[in-house]
Design an enzyme around this catalytic site. Structure first.
Site, PDB file in Angstrom:
ATOM      1  N   ARG A 147       0.843  -1.115   0.265  1.00 37.27           N
ATOM      2  CA  ARG A 147      -0.073   0.318  -0.046  1.00 37.27           C
ATOM      3  C   ARG A 147       0.370   1.421  -0.156  1.00 37.27           C
ATOM      4  O   ARG A 147       1.999   1.106   0.518  1.00 37.27           O
ATOM      5  CB  ARG A 147      -0.642   0.161   1.282  1.00 37.27           C
ATOM      6  CG  ARG A 147      -1.800   1.319   0.924  1.00 37.27           C
ATOM      7  CD  ARG A 147      -2.329   1.043   2.233  1.00 37.27           C
ATOM      8  NE  ARG A 147      -1.674   2.149   3.485  1.00 37.27           N
ATOM      9  CZ  ARG A 147      -1.748   3.162   4.696  1.00 37.27           C
ATOM     10  NH1 ARG A 147      -3.132   2.893   5.428  1.00 37.27           N
ATOM     11  NH2 ARG A 147      -1.549   3.433   4.943  1.00 37.27           N
ATOM     12  N   TYR A 159      -1.842  11.983   5.025  1.00 36.23           N
ATOM     13  CA  TYR A 159      -1.597  10.477   6.418  1.00 36.23           C
ATOM     14  C   TYR A 159      -1.284   9.657   5.351  1.00 36.23           C
ATOM     15  O   TYR A 159      -1.405   9.011   4.525  1.00 36.23           O
ATOM     16  CB  TYR A 159      -3.529  10.281   5.956  1.00 36.23           C
ATOM     17  CG  TYR A 159      -3.755   8.638   5.911  1.00 36.23           C
ATOM     18  CD1 TYR A 159      -3.612   8.452   7.505  1.00 36.23           C
ATOM     19  CD2 TYR A 159      -3.645   7.800   4.826  1.00 36.23           C
ATOM     20  CE1 TYR A 159      -4.522   7.344   7.488  1.00 36.23           C
ATOM     21  CE2 TYR A 159      -3.470   6.422   5.066  1.00 36.23           C
ATOM     22  CZ  TYR A 159      -4.176   6.108   7.011  1.00 36.23           C
ATOM     23  OH  TYR A 159      -4.554   4.738   7.228  1.00 36.23           O
ATOM     24  N   ASP A 204      -4.762   3.595  -0.466  1.00 37.09           N
ATOM     25  CA  ASP A 204      -5.640   4.317   1.023  1.00 37.09           C
ATOM     26  C   ASP A 204      -5.861   6.256   1.067  1.00 37.09           C
ATOM     27  O   ASP A 204      -5.264   6.934   0.908  1.00 37.09           O
ATOM     28  CB  ASP A 204      -5.157   3.954   1.729  1.00 37.09           C
ATOM     29  CG  ASP A 204      -6.761   3.878   3.112  1.00 37.09           C
ATOM     30  OD1 ASP A 204      -7.565   4.757   2.786  1.00 37.09           O
ATOM     31  OD2 ASP A 204      -6.168   3.710   4.095  1.00 37.09           O
ATOM     32  N   HIS A 206      -8.595   7.120   2.402  1.00 29.95           N
ATOM     33  CA  HIS A 206      -8.829   7.426   3.905  1.00 29.95           C
ATOM     34  C   HIS A 206      -9.922   8.042   3.732  1.00 29.95           C
ATOM     35  O   HIS A 206     -10.333   9.763   4.444  1.00 29.95           O
ATOM     36  CB  HIS A 206      -7.858   7.792   4.434  1.00 29.95           C
ATOM     37  CG  HIS A 206      -7.534   7.864   5.659  1.00 29.95           C
ATOM     38  ND1 HIS A 206      -7.777   8.255   6.786  1.00 29.95           N
ATOM     39  CD2 HIS A 206      -7.145   6.310   6.173  1.00 29.95           C
ATOM     40  CE1 HIS A 206      -7.330   7.224   8.265  1.00 29.95           C
ATOM     41  NE2 HIS A 206      -7.242   5.844   7.839  1.00 29.95           N
ATOM     42  N   GLU A 230      -8.471   1.992  -1.771  1.00 28.57           N
ATOM     43  CA  GLU A 230      -9.215   1.758  -0.246  1.00 28.57           C
ATOM     44  C   GLU A 230      -9.435   3.945  -0.201  1.00 28.57           C
ATOM     45  O   GLU A 230      -9.490   4.169  -0.153  1.00 28.57           O
ATOM     46  CB  GLU A 230      -7.698   1.689   0.664  1.00 28.57           C
ATOM     47  CG  GLU A 230      -8.683   1.185   1.190  1.00 28.57           C
ATOM     48  CD  GLU A 230      -7.767   0.850   3.124  1.00 28.57           C
ATOM     49  OE1 GLU A 230      -6.042   0.477   2.960  1.00 28.57           O
ATOM     50  OE2 GLU A 230      -7.815   0.659   3.857  1.00 28.57           O
ATOM     51  N   GLU A 256     -12.813  -0.199   6.919  1.00 26.37           N
ATOM     52  CA  GLU A 256     -12.891  -0.201   7.988  1.00 26.37           C
ATOM     53  C   GLU A 256     -12.963   0.509   9.533  1.00 26.37           C
ATOM     54  O   GLU A 256     -13.068   0.430  10.697  1.00 26.37           O
ATOM     55  CB  GLU A 256     -10.902  -0.270   8.072  1.00 26.37           C
ATOM     56  CG  GLU A 256     -10.876   1.567   7.955  1.00 26.37           C
ATOM     57  CD  GLU A 256      -9.337   2.228   7.598  1.00 26.37           C
ATOM     58  OE1 GLU A 256      -9.024   1.081   6.956  1.00 26.37           O
ATOM     59  OE2 GLU A 256      -9.034   3.039   7.764  1.00 26.37           O
ATOM     60  N   ARG A 277     -13.008  -4.345   4.783  1.00 28.65           N
ATOM     61  CA  ARG A 277     -12.169  -4.090   5.077  1.00 28.65           C
ATOM     62  C   ARG A 277     -12.935  -4.714   6.196  1.00 28.65           C
ATOM     63  O   ARG A 277     -11.863  -3.248   7.102  1.00 28.65           O
ATOM     64  CB  ARG A 277     -11.264  -3.237   4.089  1.00 28.65           C
ATOM     65  CG  ARG A 277     -10.315  -3.692   2.770  1.00 28.65           C
ATOM     66  CD  ARG A 277      -9.434  -2.147   2.891  1.00 28.65           C
ATOM     67  NE  ARG A 277      -8.922  -1.764   3.827  1.00 28.65           N
ATOM     68  CZ  ARG A 277      -7.986  -2.401   4.287  1.00 28.65           C
ATOM     69  NH1 ARG A 277      -7.742  -3.267   4.585  1.00 28.65           N
ATOM     70  NH2 ARG A 277      -7.174  -1.655   5.616  1.00 28.65           N
ATOM     71  N   GLU A 333      -4.672  -7.283   5.502  1.00 23.95           N
ATOM     72  CA  GLU A 333      -2.810  -6.111   5.142  1.00 23.95           C
ATOM     73  C   GLU A 333      -2.603  -6.584   6.657  1.00 23.95           C
ATOM     74  O   GLU A 333      -3.246  -6.881   7.437  1.00 23.95           O
ATOM     75  CB  GLU A 333      -4.502  -4.899   5.596  1.00 23.95           C
ATOM     76  CG  GLU A 333      -3.123  -3.766   6.449  1.00 23.95           C
ATOM     77  CD  GLU A 333      -4.402  -2.833   6.534  1.00 23.95           C
ATOM     78  OE1 GLU A 333      -5.055  -2.955   7.266  1.00 23.95           O
ATOM     79  OE2 GLU A 333      -3.743  -1.700   6.242  1.00 23.95           O
ATOM     80  N   TRP A 396     -10.106  12.913   8.272  1.00 24.88           N
ATOM     81  CA  TRP A 396      -8.451  12.356   8.485  1.00 24.88           C
ATOM     82  C   TRP A 396      -7.923  11.516   7.473  1.00 24.88           C
ATOM     83  O   TRP A 396      -7.003  11.435   7.157  1.00 24.88           O
ATOM     84  CB  TRP A 396      -7.998  12.893   9.320  1.00 24.88           C
ATOM     85  CG  TRP A 396      -6.098  11.727   9.709  1.00 24.88           C
ATOM     86  CD1 TRP A 396      -5.245  11.980   9.320  1.00 24.88           C
ATOM     87  CD2 TRP A 396      -6.233  10.710  10.341  1.00 24.88           C
ATOM     88  NE1 TRP A 396      -4.331  11.986   9.616  1.00 24.88           N
ATOM     89  CE2 TRP A 396      -4.949  10.707   9.920  1.00 24.88           C
ATOM     90  CE3 TRP A 396      -6.765   9.622  10.906  1.00 24.88           C
ATOM     91  CZ2 TRP A 396      -4.046   9.190  10.194  1.00 24.88           C
ATOM     92  CZ3 TRP A 396      -5.697   8.032  10.582  1.00 24.88           C
ATOM     93  CH2 TRP A 396      -4.432   8.069  10.549  1.00 24.88           C
TER      94      TRP A 396
HETATM   95  O1  KDG Z   1      -6.493   4.274  13.437  1.00 20.86           O
HETATM   96  C1  KDG Z   1      -6.367   4.384  12.823  1.00 20.86           C
HETATM   97  C2  KDG Z   1      -5.753   3.356  11.528  1.00 20.86           C
HETATM   98  O2  KDG Z   1      -6.120   1.622  11.914  1.00 20.86           O
HETATM   99  C3  KDG Z   1      -6.212   4.132   9.806  1.00 20.86           C
HETATM  100  O3  KDG Z   1      -5.589   4.852   9.577  1.00 20.86           O
HETATM  101  C4  KDG Z   1      -5.257   2.607   9.330  1.00 20.86           C
HETATM  102  O4  KDG Z   1      -6.547   3.312   7.016  1.00 20.86           O
HETATM  103  C5  KDG Z   1      -5.993   2.536   7.516  1.00 20.86           C
HETATM  104  C6  KDG Z   1      -5.673   1.098   6.713  1.00 20.86           C
HETATM  105  O5  KDG Z   1      -5.765   1.076   6.052  1.00 20.86           O
HETATM  106  O6  KDG Z   1      -4.984   0.992   7.877  1.00 20.86           O
HETATM  107 MG    MG Z   2      -7.509   1.761   5.451  1.00 21.42          MG
END
Ligand code: KDG
Ligand code: MG
Length: 396
Positions: A147, A159, A204, A206, A230, A256, A277, A333, A396
């Site tokens: 990633r 990030y 990602d 995010h 992602e 997530e 995920r 992951e 974030w």
């Molecule tokens: O606590 C936040 C993280 O778990 C996150 O930022 C990690 O996005 C993430 C990932 O894909 O592992």
């Molecule tokens: Mg993530």
């Protein structure tokens, strides 16, 4: 067999983890992970004050009944805090069941569908060349999938690039869609030239883009054949994924931030994602994850359980057991744990040549040392937050 005691231990071997130990009157115990990054004490209190007292004297073999009792029976349900608390209990109960049977968890879940689970880890850099150099180090270690995140020019902190370890107060990052959307396609063009075709690349977002921005990014990334893109969008309005999905040939991963299987349903039914995920620690544990995997299978959606360093090795072990068992596994992951974690936890998923496995130990196959755990006391911490240059809040 009856549950005789449940311990909730908060430890910080480099970062905070909330660990659960369910003890029984027959001496067998099970361990679980109830870590919610930055909200550790909320989960620990929910367990200690509200959930643990309900479980003393219950039969640990009745996992589904206990799950339903905590989720529905106690009226207030759902959300990351309660579902993480439930996950800690659920994992420990599966661990007990495995130890009683003398079988590893994957065996209780139906046995192995595969011998090893393809995995990826995180690579980042302040510029393209640093990303490439870091990627080469991990390719050397055997990784087949990475990633990739990169610093965004003109933005303070990005990030995945700046240290996202918990700070005592949130670090404020800056983020703007314009520079981000101009940078990322160039990064992947560069990486395909530098690293070749075989490496599986992931990215990602995010949850930071608006639907049309995500579509613009996805279209531009098509030629670089990502394994998946992602979390392109925030988790609240699932129909927004339709905008991205139409005429866009890029695999999408999401989940997530979900707390239950119900959050997956419309994405599955409308085939709006390709990989699910969820985090086994945040959706109520192994019981819920298995149901999600089975539901996803109907739509040819594959699993990619969340596996960052902010959940403990116990949850990572649970994920790999599921990876080995379910037929619709996609990728796992993984992360490198800090040296202090090796003082607290007995076992970790076994990495070899880009794949993960687990040992043949019964249950989850991972324990923790209570004494050492207590020697690493909790430290208050927050995730960073992000703001746009005009000062407004940004995901974030
Ligand atoms: O606590 C936040 C993280 O778990 C996150 O930022 C990690 O996005 C993430 C990932 O894909 O592992
Ligand atoms: Mg993530």
């Amino acid at each position: 067999m009856k549950i005789s005691n449940i311990k909730v231990i908060i430890t910080c071997p480099g970062r905070n983890y909330v660990l659960v130990k369910v003890e029984t009157d027959e001496g067998i115990y099970g361990v679980g992970d109830a870590t919610l990054n930055g909200r550790e004490l909320a989960v620990a209190k929910a367990l200690e004050e509200h959930i643990v007292p309900l479980l003393i004297g219950k039969d640990p073999d009745q996992i589904e009944d206990i799950w339903q009792y905590i989720f529905r029976g106690t009226y207030w349900r759902g959300g990351p805090v309660l579902m993480t608390a439930l996950a800690g209990i659920d994992m420990a109960l599966w661990d007990i069941k495995g130890k009683r049977a003398g079988l590893p968890l994957y065996s209780l879940l139906g046995g192995k569908s595969r011998n090893k689970a393809l995995c990826y880890t995180h690579i980042a850099g302040k510029d393209f060349a640093e990303v490439r150099d870091n990627a080469l180090k991990y390719i050397e270690k055997g990784y087949k999938a990475l990633r990739i995140q990169v610093a965004i020019p003109g933005c303070k902190g990005t990030y995945g690039v700046s240290e996202d370890n918990a700070n005592s107060l949130p670090f404020v990052e800056e983020w703007e869609p314009g520079p981000y959307l101009r940078t990322i396609p160039k990064l992947f063009e560069y990486l395909r030239v530098e690293l070749g075709d075989e490496l599986e690349l992931l990215h990602d977002v995010h949850e930071r883009l608006a639907p049309i921005e995500a579509k613009i990014l996805a279209k531009q990334l098509e030629p670089y054949r990502l394994f998946f893109l992602e979390d392109p969008l925030r988790p609240e309005h699932k129909d927004s994924f339709r905008v991205l999905r139409q005429d866009c040939a890029i695999p999408i991963a999401m989940g997530e931030l979900f707390s239950s299987k119900w959050e997956c349903v419309s994405l599955f039914e409308n085939q709006l994602i390709d990989f699910i995920r969820c985090d086994i620690s945040h959706i109520g544990g192994i019981s819920e994850a298995k149901k999600i995997a089975n539901l996803a299978e109907i739509y040819y959606i594959r699993t990619a359980w969340h596996g960052p360093s902010d959940i403990s090795p116990i949850a990572h072990m649970a994920s790999v057991h599921l990876d080995l068992a379910v037929t619709n596994f996609g990728i796992q992951e993984t992360c490198e744990f800090l040296p202090e974690a090796y003082e607290v936890f007995t076992d970790f998923p076994i990495f070899e040549d880009g794949y993960l496995t687990v040992s043949e130990k019964p249950g989850l196959g991972c324990d923790f040392n209570e004494k050492t755990a207590k020697a690493f006391p909790y430290k208050r911490g927050y995730l960073p937050v992000a703001r746009r240059k005009d000062g407004s809040v940004q995901d974030w």
